[in-house]
Design a protein around this motif. Structure first.
Motif, PDB file in Angstrom:
ATOM      1  N   ILE A  60       0.831  -1.218   0.000  1.00 43.22           N
ATOM      2  CA  ILE A  60       0.000   0.000   0.000  1.00 43.22           C
ATOM      3  C   ILE A  60       0.861   1.263   0.000  1.00 43.22           C
ATOM      4  O   ILE A  60       0.368   2.349   0.261  1.00 43.22           O
ATOM      5  CB  ILE A  60      -1.000   0.016   1.175  1.00 43.22           C
ATOM      6  CG1 ILE A  60      -0.284   0.129   2.530  1.00 43.22           C
ATOM      7  CG2 ILE A  60      -1.910  -1.197   1.139  1.00 43.22           C
ATOM      8  CD1 ILE A  60      -1.161   0.679   3.644  1.00 43.22           C
ATOM      9  N   GLY A  61       2.155   1.112  -0.330  1.00 45.34           N
ATOM     10  CA  GLY A  61       3.042   2.266  -0.402  1.00 45.34           C
ATOM     11  C   GLY A  61       4.119   2.238   0.663  1.00 45.34           C
ATOM     12  O   GLY A  61       4.249   1.271   1.428  1.00 45.34           O
ATOM     13  N   ARG A  62       4.892   3.305   0.698  1.00 46.97           N
ATOM     14  CA  ARG A  62       5.977   3.426   1.685  1.00 46.97           C
ATOM     15  C   ARG A  62       5.385   3.940   2.994  1.00 46.97           C
ATOM     16  O   ARG A  62       4.866   5.062   3.064  1.00 46.97           O
ATOM     17  CB  ARG A  62       7.052   4.363   1.153  1.00 46.97           C
ATOM     18  CG  ARG A  62       8.317   4.411   2.013  1.00 46.97           C
ATOM     19  CD  ARG A  62       9.466   4.997   1.199  1.00 46.97           C
ATOM     20  NE  ARG A  62      10.664   5.232   1.976  1.00 46.97           N
ATOM     21  CZ  ARG A  62      11.558   4.284   2.317  1.00 46.97           C
ATOM     22  NH1 ARG A  62      11.335   3.033   1.940  1.00 46.97           N
ATOM     23  NH2 ARG A  62      12.629   4.592   3.018  1.00 46.97           N
ATOM     24  N   LEU A  63       5.486   3.115   4.028  1.00 50.81           N
ATOM     25  CA  LEU A  63       4.809   3.377   5.296  1.00 50.81           C
ATOM     26  C   LEU A  63       5.733   4.075   6.279  1.00 50.81           C
ATOM     27  O   LEU A  63       6.888   3.678   6.464  1.00 50.81           O
ATOM     28  CB  LEU A  63       4.350   2.068   5.937  1.00 50.81           C
ATOM     29  CG  LEU A  63       3.498   1.123   5.090  1.00 50.81           C
ATOM     30  CD1 LEU A  63       3.241  -0.172   5.864  1.00 50.81           C
ATOM     31  CD2 LEU A  63       2.190   1.787   4.700  1.00 50.81           C
ATOM     32  N   GLY A  64       5.204   5.092   6.967  1.00 51.93           N
ATOM     33  CA  GLY A  64       5.862   5.683   8.122  1.00 51.93           C
ATOM     34  C   GLY A  64       5.130   5.206   9.367  1.00 51.93           C
ATOM     35  O   GLY A  64       3.903   5.260   9.434  1.00 51.93           O
ATOM     36  N   LEU A  65       5.884   4.725  10.362  1.00 49.37           N
ATOM     37  CA  LEU A  65       5.268   4.127  11.549  1.00 49.37           C
ATOM     38  C   LEU A  65       5.296   5.087  12.737  1.00 49.37           C
ATOM     39  O   LEU A  65       6.341   5.687  13.031  1.00 49.37           O
ATOM     40  CB  LEU A  65       6.000   2.836  11.929  1.00 49.37           C
ATOM     41  CG  LEU A  65       6.200   1.792  10.829  1.00 49.37           C
ATOM     42  CD1 LEU A  65       6.776   0.507  11.411  1.00 49.37           C
ATOM     43  CD2 LEU A  65       4.908   1.504  10.087  1.00 49.37           C
ATOM     44  N   THR A  66       4.155   5.223  13.394  1.00 48.42           N
ATOM     45  CA  THR A  66       4.052   5.991  14.631  1.00 48.42           C
ATOM     46  C   THR A  66       3.073   5.249  15.545  1.00 48.42           C
ATOM     47  O   THR A  66       2.484   4.243  15.143  1.00 48.42           O
ATOM     48  CB  THR A  66       3.539   7.433  14.390  1.00 48.42           C
ATOM     49  OG1 THR A  66       2.152   7.410  14.022  1.00 48.42           O
ATOM     50  CG2 THR A  66       4.334   8.130  13.288  1.00 48.42           C
ATOM     51  N   VAL A  67       2.911   5.732  16.777  1.00 49.78           N
ATOM     52  CA  VAL A  67       1.934   5.167  17.711  1.00 49.78           C
ATOM     53  C   VAL A  67       1.299   6.293  18.526  1.00 49.78           C
ATOM     54  O   VAL A  67       2.005   7.068  19.175  1.00 49.78           O
ATOM     55  CB  VAL A  67       2.575   4.142  18.681  1.00 49.78           C
ATOM     56  CG1 VAL A  67       1.528   3.616  19.674  1.00 49.78           C
ATOM     57  CG2 VAL A  67       3.216   2.974  17.939  1.00 49.78           C
TER      58      VAL A  67
END
Length: 284
Positions: free
Chosen positions: A151-158
């Protein structure tokens, strides 16, 4: 049907409890729904596998990533043929008094592709609500995480990371994120006031899709989450939302890569940005 330059994603909403088996059963059902809808990836909320009744309960069930809890989710991804974003897993820390709040991305073969330890910890006296001190039992992360996915280039946060826009700026402008994930368990007070507006702001200022999977409703007598799982496009429009803020279910959206390109071409903020050392203190 999804267009050729798009791919389908699902975002889940659920009410986790202090029963690992019951939560896995709920997640398995949501995975089946996502697969049936044609999604290539399902995003689950923070604390998807466990929400304790008392502060510190999470330490008792915390496990390494190769422990039985996460391995069950790896098997679920493999058997279902779908990528999973698992936000806020209680990963065992460096000692028995600490854990890591870890966002785990698993591919459709059941392999862990990336992990991100929540950087900003929720030490807050919520106005009209409870007092939280996540740092009392959680080690903060230090590293940014991005990963390529269907689904694309993911940036991870919480969750609480959402309030710190510089993290999102780095994910977009330094690491080329196209989609930013925000699994969360927002409090009802802060969620009502700030949840949607912060998410839309992060989408607008990064020109990324933002996928925010939320815990919802009453987990126990002491704890309640705001809910409102949202998917927001790079123009800041809410394109995915469950009909009910506290229900369990999924919302499904087609990530449109041409829309990302179009928004960025028409408003080229990446070219217009000035480095932080561009500004000088005012002189009298």
């Amino acid at each position: 049907m999804a267009a050729s330059n798009s791919v389908r994603v699902a975002a889940a909403q659920m009410t986790s409890v202090n029963d690992i088996t019951a939560n896995f059963s709920t997640c398995s059902r949501l995975v089946k729904e996502a697969v049936s809808a044609g999604a290539k990836m399902l995003c689950l909320p923070e604390n998807f596998s466990y929400v304790g009744v008392k502060t510190g309960d999470s330490l008792l069930i915390a496990e390494p990533l190769d422990g039985p809890i996460m391995q069950k989710y790896c098997s679920l991804a493999r058997e279902s043929g779908i990528w999973l974003s698992l936000g806020g897993f209680q990963e065992k820390g460096h000692d028995d008094a600490h854990l890591r709040n870890t966002h785990v991305v698993i591919d459709d073969a059941g392999n862990i592709r990336s992990t991100f330890n929540k950087i900003h910890l929720f030490d807050v006296d919520v106005p009209g609500g409870a007092v939280y001190k996540e740092s009392s039992f959680t080690e903060p992360g230090k590293d940014i995480a991005v990963v390529d996915s269907p689904i694309g280039r993911l940036g991870l946060t919480v969750c609480y990371d959402l309030r710190f826009p510089e993290l999102y700026q780095k994910l977009r402008f330094h690491h080329d994120a196209q989609v930013i994930l925000v699994p969360a368990a927002f409090t009802t007070v802060t969620g009502q006031a700030h949840w949607e507006i912060l998410l839309r702001a992060r989408a607008i200022e990064t020109q990324c899709y933002v996928i925010a999977s939320a815990q919802a409703g009453k987990h126990n007598e002491k704890r309640e989450s705001y809910g409102e799982t949202l998917i927001i496009d790079p123009w800041g429009t809410v394109v995915g939302r469950l009909p009910d803020r506290v229900s369990t279910g999924i919302t499904v959206v087609d990530i449109d890569f041409s829309l990302i390109d179009s928004v960025r071409a028409k408003m080229p903020i990446a070219k217009h940005r000035k480095p932080f050392d561009f500004w000088r203190p005012a002189t009298l």
